[in-house]
Design a protein around this motif. Structure first.
Motif, short mmCIF file in Angstrom:
data_model
loop_
_atom_site.label_atom_id
_atom_site.label_comp_id
_atom_site.label_asym_id
_atom_site.label_seq_id
_atom_site.Cartn_x
_atom_site.Cartn_y
_atom_site.Cartn_z
N PHE A 83 0.79 -1.23 0.00
CA PHE A 83 0.00 0.00 0.00
C PHE A 83 0.82 1.28 0.00
CE2 PHE A 83 -2.74 -3.27 1.91
CZ PHE A 83 -3.76 -3.28 0.98
N HIS A 84 2.12 1.19 -0.23
CA HIS A 84 2.95 2.39 -0.36
C HIS A 84 3.03 2.77 -1.83
CE1 HIS A 84 4.52 2.67 3.76
NE2 HIS A 84 4.35 1.36 3.76
N LEU A 85 3.19 4.04 -2.11
CA LEU A 85 3.33 4.52 -3.47
C LEU A 85 4.73 4.21 -3.97
CD1 LEU A 85 2.14 6.09 -5.88
CD2 LEU A 85 3.02 8.17 -4.80
N TYR A 86 4.83 3.42 -5.04
CA TYR A 86 6.14 3.14 -5.65
C TYR A 86 6.59 4.34 -6.48
CZ TYR A 86 9.62 1.58 -8.91
OH TYR A 86 10.77 1.50 -9.68
N GLY A 87 5.69 4.85 -7.30
CA GLY A 87 6.07 5.97 -8.14
C GLY A 87 4.90 6.49 -8.95
N ALA A 88 5.14 7.64 -9.57
CA ALA A 88 4.15 8.28 -10.42
C ALA A 88 4.88 8.83 -11.63
CB ALA A 88 3.46 9.41 -9.67
N GLY A 89 4.19 8.84 -12.77
CA GLY A 89 4.80 9.38 -13.98
C GLY A 89 3.83 9.26 -15.13
N ASP A 90 4.33 9.53 -16.32
CA ASP A 90 3.48 9.44 -17.50
C ASP A 90 3.62 8.11 -18.23
OD1 ASP A 90 2.07 11.85 -17.35
OD2 ASP A 90 3.82 12.93 -18.10
N ALA A 91 4.67 7.36 -17.95
CA ALA A 91 4.92 6.09 -18.63
C ALA A 91 4.65 4.92 -17.68
CB ALA A 91 6.34 6.04 -19.17
N ALA A 92 3.45 4.38 -17.76
CA ALA A 92 3.07 3.27 -16.87
C ALA A 92 3.97 2.07 -17.06
CB ALA A 92 1.61 2.89 -17.10
N ALA A 93 4.37 1.79 -18.31
CA ALA A 93 5.23 0.64 -18.57
C ALA A 93 6.58 0.80 -17.87
CB ALA A 93 5.42 0.44 -20.07
N GLU A 94 7.12 2.02 -17.86
CA GLU A 94 8.39 2.26 -17.16
C GLU A 94 8.24 2.09 -15.66
OE1 GLU A 94 10.29 5.93 -18.25
OE2 GLU A 94 10.06 5.51 -20.39
N LEU A 95 7.13 2.55 -15.11
CA LEU A 95 6.89 2.34 -13.68
C LEU A 95 6.86 0.85 -13.37
CD1 LEU A 95 4.03 4.90 -12.91
CD2 LEU A 95 6.36 4.95 -11.99
N ALA A 96 6.14 0.09 -14.19
CA ALA A 96 5.99 -1.35 -13.96
C ALA A 96 7.31 -2.09 -14.09
CB ALA A 96 4.96 -1.92 -14.92
N THR A 97 8.06 -1.82 -15.16
CA THR A 97 9.32 -2.55 -15.34
C THR A 97 10.35 -2.14 -14.29
OG1 THR A 97 10.01 -0.98 -17.05
CG2 THR A 97 8.99 -3.03 -17.79
N GLY A 98 10.33 -0.87 -13.89
CA GLY A 98 11.23 -0.43 -12.82
C GLY A 98 10.90 -1.11 -11.50
N PHE A 99 9.62 -1.23 -11.21
CA PHE A 99 9.17 -1.90 -9.99
C PHE A 99 9.60 -3.37 -9.99
CE2 PHE A 99 5.63 -4.31 -7.95
CZ PHE A 99 5.86 -3.91 -6.64
N LEU A 100 9.37 -4.04 -11.11
CA LEU A 100 9.75 -5.46 -11.21
C LEU A 100 11.27 -5.63 -11.09
CD1 LEU A 100 7.29 -6.53 -14.03
CD2 LEU A 100 7.16 -7.18 -11.61
N ALA A 101 12.02 -4.73 -11.69
CA ALA A 101 13.48 -4.80 -11.62
C ALA A 101 13.96 -4.63 -10.18
CB ALA A 101 14.11 -3.74 -12.52
N ARG A 102 13.35 -3.72 -9.45
CA ARG A 102 13.75 -3.51 -8.04
C ARG A 102 13.47 -4.73 -7.19
NH1 ARG A 102 15.51 1.57 -5.95
NH2 ARG A 102 14.72 0.71 -4.02
N LEU A 103 12.47 -5.50 -7.60
CA LEU A 103 12.15 -6.73 -6.88
C LEU A 103 13.03 -7.90 -7.31
CD1 LEU A 103 8.25 -6.66 -6.90
CD2 LEU A 103 9.77 -6.13 -5.00
N GLY A 104 13.80 -7.69 -8.36
CA GLY A 104 14.64 -8.76 -8.88
C GLY A 104 13.87 -9.74 -9.75
N ALA A 105 12.68 -9.34 -10.18
CA ALA A 105 11.89 -10.20 -11.06
C ALA A 105 12.52 -10.21 -12.44
CB ALA A 105 10.45 -9.69 -11.13
N PRO A 106 12.45 -11.35 -13.14
CA PRO A 106 12.99 -11.38 -14.50
C PRO A 106 12.24 -10.39 -15.40
CG PRO A 106 12.02 -13.52 -13.86
CD PRO A 106 11.83 -12.57 -12.73
N ALA A 107 12.97 -9.79 -16.31
CA ALA A 107 12.36 -8.83 -17.24
C ALA A 107 11.37 -9.56 -18.13
CB ALA A 107 13.43 -8.16 -18.08
N PRO A 108 10.18 -8.99 -18.32
CA PRO A 108 9.21 -9.62 -19.21
C PRO A 108 9.72 -9.61 -20.64
CG PRO A 108 8.42 -7.49 -18.44
CD PRO A 108 9.72 -7.75 -17.75
N ALA A 109 9.31 -10.60 -21.40
CA ALA A 109 9.69 -10.66 -22.81
C ALA A 109 9.10 -9.48 -23.55
CB ALA A 109 9.19 -11.97 -23.42
#
Length: 112
Positions: A83-109
């Motif tokens: 429930f914490h705010l990870y981030g805000a911006g105009d590029a939702a895809a960048e927010l999502a991939t940045g979030f996944l990267a910080r978690l160490g999740a594999p990059a989506p194809a």
């Protein structure tokens, strides 16, 4: 918040949480790794636009989320599963991939 089915309530009650990637428009969620986010409990939510696979388009009945995005000067926000705010911006895809990267999740194809 009102779902297309007519169910209305507070965001957390309607979606059950815990996380969400909320965009002004469904088109702003194009290219977002939705499956990877869904595995983590992050819903894809748009305040307007056409229905897209994996995206729930809702009515912001009280204008709360649109006003929040205005205040943040953003087109999208990513609320983490805790429930914490990870981030805000105009590029939702960048927010999502940045979030996944910080978690160490594999990059989506890449999808082309």
């Amino acid at each position: 918040m009102r779902l297309p089915s007519g169910v209305a309530g507070l965001f957390d009650d309607v979606f059950g949480g815990p996380g969400a990637l909320i965009a002004r428009d469904a088109g702003g969620l194009a290219g977002v790794p939705g499956a990877a986010l869904k595995e983590l409990g992050v819903d894809l939510v748009a305040l307007s636009g056409p229905e897209l696979p994996g995206v729930t388009v809702v009515e912001d009945v009280d204008g709360v989320y649109g006003a929040w995005l205005d205040t943040l000067a953003a087109g999208a926000v990513l609320v983490r599963p805790d429930f914490h705010l990870y981030g805000a911006g105009d590029a939702a895809a960048e927010l999502a991939t940045g979030f996944l990267a910080r978690l160490g999740a594999p990059a989506p194809a890449a999808t082309h």
